[in-house]
Design a protein around this motif. Sequence first.
Motif, PDB file in Angstrom:
ATOM      1  N   ASP A  10       0.830  -1.203   0.000  1.00  0.00           N
ATOM      2  CA  ASP A  10       0.000   0.000   0.000  1.00  0.00           C
ATOM      3  C   ASP A  10       0.868   1.258   0.000  1.00  0.00           C
ATOM      4  O   ASP A  10       0.593   2.216  -0.728  1.00  0.00           O
ATOM      5  CB  ASP A  10      -0.925  -0.011   1.218  1.00  0.00           C
ATOM      6  CG  ASP A  10      -1.869   1.178   1.232  1.00  0.00           C
ATOM      7  OD1 ASP A  10      -2.492   1.459   0.197  1.00  0.00           O
ATOM      8  OD2 ASP A  10      -1.969   1.843   2.281  1.00  0.00           O
ATOM      9  N   PHE A  13       2.337   1.854  -3.491  1.00  0.00           N
ATOM     10  CA  PHE A  13       1.386   2.460  -4.425  1.00  0.00           C
ATOM     11  C   PHE A  13       1.137   3.921  -4.087  1.00  0.00           C
ATOM     12  O   PHE A  13       1.022   4.769  -4.975  1.00  0.00           O
ATOM     13  CB  PHE A  13       0.083   1.667  -4.423  1.00  0.00           C
ATOM     14  CG  PHE A  13       0.081   0.496  -5.358  1.00  0.00           C
ATOM     15  CD1 PHE A  13      -0.335   0.649  -6.672  1.00  0.00           C
ATOM     16  CD2 PHE A  13       0.506  -0.754  -4.938  1.00  0.00           C
ATOM     17  CE1 PHE A  13      -0.337  -0.426  -7.545  1.00  0.00           C
ATOM     18  CE2 PHE A  13       0.512  -1.838  -5.799  1.00  0.00           C
ATOM     19  CZ  PHE A  13       0.093  -1.679  -7.108  1.00  0.00           C
ATOM     20  N   ALA A  14       1.037   4.234  -2.803  1.00  0.00           N
ATOM     21  CA  ALA A  14       0.829   5.625  -2.398  1.00  0.00           C
ATOM     22  C   ALA A  14       1.979   6.506  -2.864  1.00  0.00           C
ATOM     23  O   ALA A  14       1.767   7.619  -3.372  1.00  0.00           O
ATOM     24  CB  ALA A  14       0.674   5.705  -0.881  1.00  0.00           C
ATOM     25  N   TRP A  17       1.800   6.945  -6.739  1.00  0.00           N
ATOM     26  CA  TRP A  17       0.802   7.922  -7.159  1.00  0.00           C
ATOM     27  C   TRP A  17       1.211   9.347  -6.785  1.00  0.00           C
ATOM     28  O   TRP A  17       0.888  10.296  -7.494  1.00  0.00           O
ATOM     29  CB  TRP A  17      -0.555   7.589  -6.549  1.00  0.00           C
ATOM     30  CG  TRP A  17      -1.481   6.906  -7.511  1.00  0.00           C
ATOM     31  CD1 TRP A  17      -1.858   7.352  -8.740  1.00  0.00           C
ATOM     32  CD2 TRP A  17      -2.151   5.656  -7.342  1.00  0.00           C
ATOM     33  NE1 TRP A  17      -2.714   6.465  -9.344  1.00  0.00           N
ATOM     34  CE2 TRP A  17      -2.919   5.406  -8.507  1.00  0.00           C
ATOM     35  CE3 TRP A  17      -2.194   4.723  -6.313  1.00  0.00           C
ATOM     36  CZ2 TRP A  17      -3.706   4.278  -8.677  1.00  0.00           C
ATOM     37  CZ3 TRP A  17      -2.987   3.583  -6.480  1.00  0.00           C
ATOM     38  CH2 TRP A  17      -3.728   3.363  -7.648  1.00  0.00           C
ATOM     39  N   SER A 152      -7.023  -0.812   2.145  1.00  0.00           N
ATOM     40  CA  SER A 152      -6.621   0.558   1.813  1.00  0.00           C
ATOM     41  C   SER A 152      -6.167   0.666   0.362  1.00  0.00           C
ATOM     42  O   SER A 152      -6.377   1.701  -0.284  1.00  0.00           O
ATOM     43  CB  SER A 152      -5.497   1.017   2.754  1.00  0.00           C
ATOM     44  OG  SER A 152      -4.417   0.096   2.734  1.00  0.00           O
ATOM     45  N   LEU A 153      -5.566  -0.405  -0.187  1.00  0.00           N
ATOM     46  CA  LEU A 153      -5.152  -0.391  -1.585  1.00  0.00           C
ATOM     47  C   LEU A 153      -6.373  -0.429  -2.498  1.00  0.00           C
ATOM     48  O   LEU A 153      -6.437   0.291  -3.506  1.00  0.00           O
ATOM     49  CB  LEU A 153      -4.227  -1.571  -1.868  1.00  0.00           C
ATOM     50  CG  LEU A 153      -3.701  -1.685  -3.303  1.00  0.00           C
ATOM     51  CD1 LEU A 153      -2.931  -0.436  -3.705  1.00  0.00           C
ATOM     52  CD2 LEU A 153      -2.826  -2.927  -3.453  1.00  0.00           C
ATOM     53  N   ASP A 155      -9.256   0.763  -1.746  1.00  0.00           N
ATOM     54  CA  ASP A 155      -9.842   2.103  -1.657  1.00  0.00           C
ATOM     55  C   ASP A 155      -9.102   3.084  -2.564  1.00  0.00           C
ATOM     56  O   ASP A 155      -9.719   3.976  -3.158  1.00  0.00           O
ATOM     57  CB  ASP A 155      -9.806   2.603  -0.211  1.00  0.00           C
ATOM     58  CG  ASP A 155     -10.743   1.824   0.700  1.00  0.00           C
ATOM     59  OD1 ASP A 155     -11.673   1.175   0.184  1.00  0.00           O
ATOM     60  OD2 ASP A 155     -10.543   1.864   1.934  1.00  0.00           O
ATOM     61  N   ARG A 156      -7.787   2.932  -2.674  1.00  0.00           N
ATOM     62  CA  ARG A 156      -7.009   3.818  -3.559  1.00  0.00           C
ATOM     63  C   ARG A 156      -7.431   3.635  -5.017  1.00  0.00           C
ATOM     64  O   ARG A 156      -7.567   4.613  -5.766  1.00  0.00           O
ATOM     65  CB  ARG A 156      -5.516   3.552  -3.414  1.00  0.00           C
ATOM     66  CG  ARG A 156      -4.920   3.995  -2.093  1.00  0.00           C
ATOM     67  CD  ARG A 156      -3.400   3.851  -2.092  1.00  0.00           C
ATOM     68  NE  ARG A 156      -2.878   3.939  -0.745  1.00  0.00           N
ATOM     69  CZ  ARG A 156      -2.690   5.079  -0.098  1.00  0.00           C
ATOM     70  NH1 ARG A 156      -2.979   6.217  -0.700  1.00  0.00           N
ATOM     71  NH2 ARG A 156      -2.210   5.079   1.139  1.00  0.00           N
ATOM     72  N   PHE A 157      -7.627   2.376  -5.436  1.00  0.00           N
ATOM     73  CA  PHE A 157      -8.018   2.131  -6.816  1.00  0.00           C
ATOM     74  C   PHE A 157      -9.431   2.627  -7.093  1.00  0.00           C
ATOM     75  O   PHE A 157      -9.719   3.163  -8.174  1.00  0.00           O
ATOM     76  CB  PHE A 157      -7.888   0.647  -7.153  1.00  0.00           C
ATOM     77  CG  PHE A 157      -6.523   0.276  -7.643  1.00  0.00           C
ATOM     78  CD1 PHE A 157      -6.175   0.476  -8.976  1.00  0.00           C
ATOM     79  CD2 PHE A 157      -5.573  -0.241  -6.784  1.00  0.00           C
ATOM     80  CE1 PHE A 157      -4.911   0.154  -9.435  1.00  0.00           C
ATOM     81  CE2 PHE A 157      -4.302  -0.560  -7.230  1.00  0.00           C
ATOM     82  CZ  PHE A 157      -3.975  -0.370  -8.567  1.00  0.00           C
ATOM     83  N   ALA A 159     -10.861   5.169  -5.577  1.00  0.00           N
ATOM     84  CA  ALA A 159     -10.746   6.632  -5.632  1.00  0.00           C
ATOM     85  C   ALA A 159     -10.128   7.082  -6.958  1.00  0.00           C
ATOM     86  O   ALA A 159     -10.553   8.091  -7.551  1.00  0.00           O
ATOM     87  CB  ALA A 159      -9.897   7.129  -4.461  1.00  0.00           C
ATOM     88  N   TYR A 160      -9.135   6.331  -7.434  1.00  0.00           N
ATOM     89  CA  TYR A 160      -8.481   6.655  -8.707  1.00  0.00           C
ATOM     90  C   TYR A 160      -9.483   6.598  -9.853  1.00  0.00           C
ATOM     91  O   TYR A 160      -9.572   7.526 -10.677  1.00  0.00           O
ATOM     92  CB  TYR A 160      -7.325   5.670  -8.916  1.00  0.00           C
ATOM     93  CG  TYR A 160      -6.891   5.453 -10.336  1.00  0.00           C
ATOM     94  CD1 TYR A 160      -6.324   6.481 -11.095  1.00  0.00           C
ATOM     95  CD2 TYR A 160      -7.016   4.195 -10.938  1.00  0.00           C
ATOM     96  CE1 TYR A 160      -5.910   6.261 -12.398  1.00  0.00           C
ATOM     97  CE2 TYR A 160      -6.598   3.974 -12.234  1.00  0.00           C
ATOM     98  CZ  TYR A 160      -6.048   5.008 -12.964  1.00  0.00           C
ATOM     99  OH  TYR A 160      -5.636   4.789 -14.249  1.00  0.00           O
ATOM    100  N   GLN A 163     -11.992   9.354  -9.694  1.00  0.00           N
ATOM    101  CA  GLN A 163     -11.390  10.602 -10.153  1.00  0.00           C
ATOM    102  C   GLN A 163     -11.423  10.703 -11.680  1.00  0.00           C
ATOM    103  O   GLN A 163     -11.477  11.797 -12.240  1.00  0.00           O
ATOM    104  CB  GLN A 163      -9.943  10.698  -9.657  1.00  0.00           C
ATOM    105  CG  GLN A 163      -9.323  12.075  -9.808  1.00  0.00           C
ATOM    106  CD  GLN A 163      -7.950  12.155  -9.158  1.00  0.00           C
ATOM    107  OE1 GLN A 163      -7.509  11.237  -8.474  1.00  0.00           O
ATOM    108  NE2 GLN A 163      -7.265  13.262  -9.373  1.00  0.00           N
TER     109      GLN A 163
END
Length: 288
Positions: A10, A13-14, A17, A152-153, A155-157, A159-160, A163
């Motif tokens: 995670d 990836f953070a 990005w 959490s990963l 959730d990042r995808f 959100a991406y 967006q």
Amino acid sequence: MDGLRHRAVDLGFALAWGLLRRLPEAVVTWLFTRAADVVFRRDGRGVQRLRSNLAVVRPDAGPAELDALTRAGMRSYLRYWQEAFRLPEWSPERIVGRVRTVNEHLLRDAHAAGRGVICALPHLANYDHAGAWAGLTGMPVSTVAERLRPESLFDRFVAYRKQLGMEVLPLTGGTDDVFAILADRLRAGGFVCLVADRDLSERGVPVTLFGRKSRMPAGPSALSVRTGAPLVPATLHYDGPDLVITFHELIEPTGGAAAMTQRCADAFAAGIAAHPEDWHMLQRIFLD
């Protein structure tokens, strides 16, 4: 140990990005191309699986040709990740301007009919870019995402992709009926896009792909049968800096889900055969 590894993934990836979108594009392209070549030379499990899948697509390829194709495939796969980390910084003009289409009228005419449209795609080139393009050109996408670990990963995808203008529903683990939500979107005239060349449930529809037994998700065809929305297979490939989206002949909700899914598989095979280096299939897909 797993918790530590998940946190490290995670964090990686953070950082990607956050950092890669700030570097010059030429530098990032060089880094990802070199990374792809290193991964190819290490010849790990994913590279071996990609090579074996491509050998089915190109059965007449000799060892040198197959190696070159596998190396090009890894470069294409890493290009997807490079773009994933930088797409949120692209302007709408760039997102739309870097897409070319073939047979786009098949999609637009079906959508204009008001029954909703389902688009099924394989893991070719950059389907996130295609989804962003669709939304910016008047057809916002509803889709599903495979749940990742750590949460959490995932959730990042989500959100991406949000967006980029997409509605993203979790494939599993949510409190809502995803199939019912997608059906509602279609009945309202919406646009549903589903990546559909690899079955994650092991309950998929048996198909023949490149003359070999495989399974594909039932979702796109089942949604079409349930709602009456037509199904449009699409395949993608890179051409220089551009993404090319090819729309294949419309599949109407007749003949049953199994026959419809096989027609999808045939369209996917045509697109993959034309551009095998852009098929990012590093997992098992052929049952034998």
